[in-house]
Design an enzyme around this catalytic site. Structure first.
Site, PDB file in Angstrom:
ATOM      1  N   ASP A 171     -12.389 -23.898  22.925  1.00 26.72           N
ATOM      2  CA  ASP A 171     -13.760 -23.428  23.138  1.00 26.72           C
ATOM      3  C   ASP A 171     -13.998 -23.371  24.646  1.00 26.72           C
ATOM      4  O   ASP A 171     -14.739 -24.173  25.216  1.00 26.72           O
ATOM      5  CB  ASP A 171     -14.744 -24.377  22.448  1.00 26.72           C
ATOM      6  CG  ASP A 171     -14.508 -24.425  20.950  1.00 26.72           C
ATOM      7  OD1 ASP A 171     -14.717 -23.402  20.287  1.00 26.72           O
ATOM      8  OD2 ASP A 171     -14.099 -25.486  20.443  1.00 26.72           O
ATOM      9  N   HIS A 203      -8.131 -32.172  16.793  1.00 26.90           N
ATOM     10  CA  HIS A 203      -9.090 -33.232  17.101  1.00 26.90           C
ATOM     11  C   HIS A 203      -8.369 -34.541  17.440  1.00 26.90           C
ATOM     12  O   HIS A 203      -8.751 -35.251  18.378  1.00 26.90           O
ATOM     13  CB  HIS A 203     -10.010 -33.494  15.904  1.00 26.90           C
ATOM     14  CG  HIS A 203     -10.947 -32.379  15.579  1.00 26.90           C
ATOM     15  ND1 HIS A 203     -10.819 -31.623  14.439  1.00 26.90           N
ATOM     16  CD2 HIS A 203     -12.028 -31.899  16.236  1.00 26.90           C
ATOM     17  CE1 HIS A 203     -11.790 -30.730  14.403  1.00 26.90           C
ATOM     18  NE2 HIS A 203     -12.535 -30.870  15.481  1.00 26.90           N
ATOM     19  N   LEU A 211      -5.667 -24.339  16.210  1.00 27.13           N
ATOM     20  CA  LEU A 211      -6.235 -25.080  15.091  1.00 27.13           C
ATOM     21  C   LEU A 211      -7.755 -25.073  15.192  1.00 27.13           C
ATOM     22  O   LEU A 211      -8.330 -25.250  16.262  1.00 27.13           O
ATOM     23  CB  LEU A 211      -5.720 -26.516  15.088  1.00 27.13           C
ATOM     24  CG  LEU A 211      -4.221 -26.724  14.850  1.00 27.13           C
ATOM     25  CD1 LEU A 211      -3.958 -28.177  14.436  1.00 27.13           C
ATOM     26  CD2 LEU A 211      -3.657 -25.772  13.812  1.00 27.13           C
ATOM     27  N   GLY A 221     -16.619 -33.073  12.781  1.00 26.75           N
ATOM     28  CA  GLY A 221     -15.910 -33.514  11.580  1.00 26.75           C
ATOM     29  C   GLY A 221     -14.908 -32.497  11.074  1.00 26.75           C
ATOM     30  O   GLY A 221     -14.519 -31.572  11.780  1.00 26.75           O
ATOM     31  N   ASN A 222     -14.467 -32.689   9.822  1.00 25.67           N
ATOM     32  CA  ASN A 222     -13.380 -31.899   9.227  1.00 25.67           C
ATOM     33  C   ASN A 222     -12.185 -31.911  10.182  1.00 25.67           C
ATOM     34  O   ASN A 222     -11.674 -30.881  10.592  1.00 25.67           O
ATOM     35  CB  ASN A 222     -13.832 -30.475   8.929  1.00 25.67           C
ATOM     36  CG  ASN A 222     -12.828 -29.733   8.056  1.00 25.67           C
ATOM     37  OD1 ASN A 222     -12.154 -30.330   7.226  1.00 25.67           O
ATOM     38  ND2 ASN A 222     -12.723 -28.431   8.244  1.00 25.67           N
ATOM     39  N   HIS A 255      -8.769 -32.207  12.228  1.00 28.31           N
ATOM     40  CA  HIS A 255      -7.387 -31.752  12.095  1.00 28.31           C
ATOM     41  C   HIS A 255      -6.588 -32.297  13.281  1.00 28.31           C
ATOM     42  O   HIS A 255      -7.109 -33.059  14.109  1.00 28.31           O
ATOM     43  CB  HIS A 255      -7.314 -30.222  12.015  1.00 28.31           C
ATOM     44  CG  HIS A 255      -8.078 -29.518  13.093  1.00 28.31           C
ATOM     45  ND1 HIS A 255      -7.743 -29.597  14.437  1.00 28.31           N
ATOM     46  CD2 HIS A 255      -9.180 -28.718  13.032  1.00 28.31           C
ATOM     47  CE1 HIS A 255      -8.568 -28.863  15.150  1.00 28.31           C
ATOM     48  NE2 HIS A 255      -9.469 -28.332  14.329  1.00 28.31           N
ATOM     49  N   LYS A 294      -9.895 -26.934  25.306  1.00 26.52           N
ATOM     50  CA  LYS A 294      -9.924 -25.617  25.932  1.00 26.52           C
ATOM     51  C   LYS A 294     -10.053 -24.481  24.922  1.00 26.52           C
ATOM     52  O   LYS A 294     -10.333 -23.351  25.319  1.00 26.52           O
ATOM     53  CB  LYS A 294      -8.657 -25.410  26.766  1.00 26.52           C
ATOM     54  CG  LYS A 294      -8.646 -26.149  28.094  1.00 26.52           C
ATOM     55  CD  LYS A 294      -7.437 -25.725  28.915  1.00 26.52           C
ATOM     56  CE  LYS A 294      -7.403 -26.425  30.259  1.00 26.52           C
ATOM     57  NZ  LYS A 294      -6.227 -25.989  31.059  1.00 26.52           N
TER      58      LYS A 294
END
Length: 279
Positions: free
Chosen positions: A147, A33, A181, A27-28, A30, A145
Site C-alpha cells: 500500500d 502480515h 499477498l 485482520g484476516n 496472511h 510497501k
C-alpha cells in the site's frame, strides 16, 4: 499474548514501555502480515498488533460488511509469532462517539491514484491511524510497501504532526508467482488467481521500459493499461510517479534518474487488486 479491547486497558498495559513496535492490521492475517510482525521484533520490544476493520475508510458501495473476519485464526497466528499484546477494539471502544474530527491529507497526495478512485479513503485511513498511534504510543510502526501511497501519506502525517513514532516500511510479501499477498485475494476464483500475477508482470514490463530509456511516460502507461484490458482486466490506473512525493515525473526527472515507482490498480472479475514496483 494479552488480548485487549479498551484504550484505557491498553495504556495501562503499555505504561513505561519505551521501545514498543506496532503493527496495525484489519485482520484476516496472511504471511505478509506475519512478516511485518517479524520485522517489528527487529526494531522494538514489545510487539503490539491491532485488528480493527475501520468503517471510516470504506465507501458506501465497498465491502465493509463482507470484509473477511477470521479473529480466532488470527489470534493463533499472532501467538505463534510471539506478539505481546493484541489490541482488538470494537467500534464502540475506538469510536465511543461519532468521529467528527478527521485528518485531511493534502490534495496532491491524498486525492490522486487511490484517492481519486476511492474518495474519502485516505481521510478514513489517516484518522484511524492517528488515533491508533495515540492509543499505542509506539516507538516504531510498521507499514507494508504494498500500500505504497498509504505508506507515504502516513509517513508524512507522522512527520507533520511531530509524532514520536518512526514509520518503517516493509517490503511487499509475494507468492512464488509474484502476486502480492492481500486479504482480498481470497475473493479470486481459481481461474482469476491463475491470471492475477499478470498485474505484477505488467509493472515489471513498465519498469523495464523506463530503465531502457523510454521517456514518454504517458505512452508507457497507456500501453500497460491496454495490455491489461486486452486480458479482461478493468484497470483504474497504471501510473509512474516520483517516489519522494508521488508526483508525475518531468522529462528532466527521467533524464536525471529520479527514483520512481510505478503503481497500478485494476479489477479482475469482482476483485480489485493493487500493486507497485520501485524503479
Amino acid at each position: 499474548m494479552k488480548i485487549i479491547t479498551t484504550i484505557e486497558e491498553l495504556r495501562n498495559q503499555l505504561r513505561g514501555q519505551l521501545r514498543t513496535a506496532y503493527v496495525p492490521t484489519m485482520g484476516n492475517l496472511h504471511e505478509g502480515h506475519l512478516s511485518l510482525m517479524r520485522l517489528a521484533k527487529k526494531h522494538g520490544d514489545p510487539v503490539v498488533a491491532s485488528i480493527f476493520v475501520n468503517r471510516l475508510q470504506f465507501g458506501p458501495n465497498e465491502d465493509f460488511d463482507q470484509y473477511p473476519r477470521t479473529f480466532q485464526a488470527d489470534v493463533a497466528k499472532l501467538e505463534k509469532e510471539g506478539v505481546y499484546v493484541l489490541f482488538a477494539p470494537t467500534e464502540k471502544d475506538l469510536y465511543p462517539e461519532p468521529q467528527e474530527f478527521r485528518v485531511q491529507p493534502p490534495e496532491d497526495l491524498g486525492n490522486v491514484l487511490e484517492g481519486k478512485f476511492r474518495p474519502g479513503f485516505f481521510n478514513g485511513v489517516t484518522t484511524v491511524v492517528l488515533k491508533l498511534l495515540s492509543c499505542v504510543q509506539p516507538k516504531v510502526a510498521i507499514f507494508g510497501k504494498k500500500d505504497y501511497q498509504q505508506l507515504m501519506i502516513v509517513r508524512n502525517m507522522s512527520k507533520q504532526f511531530a509524532l514520536p513514532t518512526e514509520i518503517i516500511a516493509a517490503e511487499t510479501y509475494r507468492a512464488e508467482d509474484g502476486l502480492a499477498l492481500s486479504s482480498r485475494n481470497m475473493y479470486l476464483s481459481k481461474e482469476e488467481r491463475a491470471e492475477a500475477p499478470m498485474l505484477f508482470q505488467t509493472l515489471q514490463q513498465v519498469a523495464n521500459e523506463i530503465r531502457s530509456g523510454h521517456l514518454d511516460v504517458f505512452k508507457v502507461e497507456r500501453h500497460a493499461m491496454e495490455m491489461l484490458a486486452q486480458r479482461n482486466w478493468a484497470p483504474d490506473y497504471v501510473s509512474i510517479r516520483k517516489r519522494v512525493n508521488l508526483q508525475p515525473p518531468t522529462a528532466g526527472d527521467l533524464a536525471e534518474g529520479e527514483p520512481l515507482v510505478v503503481l497500478a490498480a485494476a479489477r479482475l472479475g469482482a476483485t480489485r487488486l493493487i500493486d507497485n514496483l520501485e524503479i
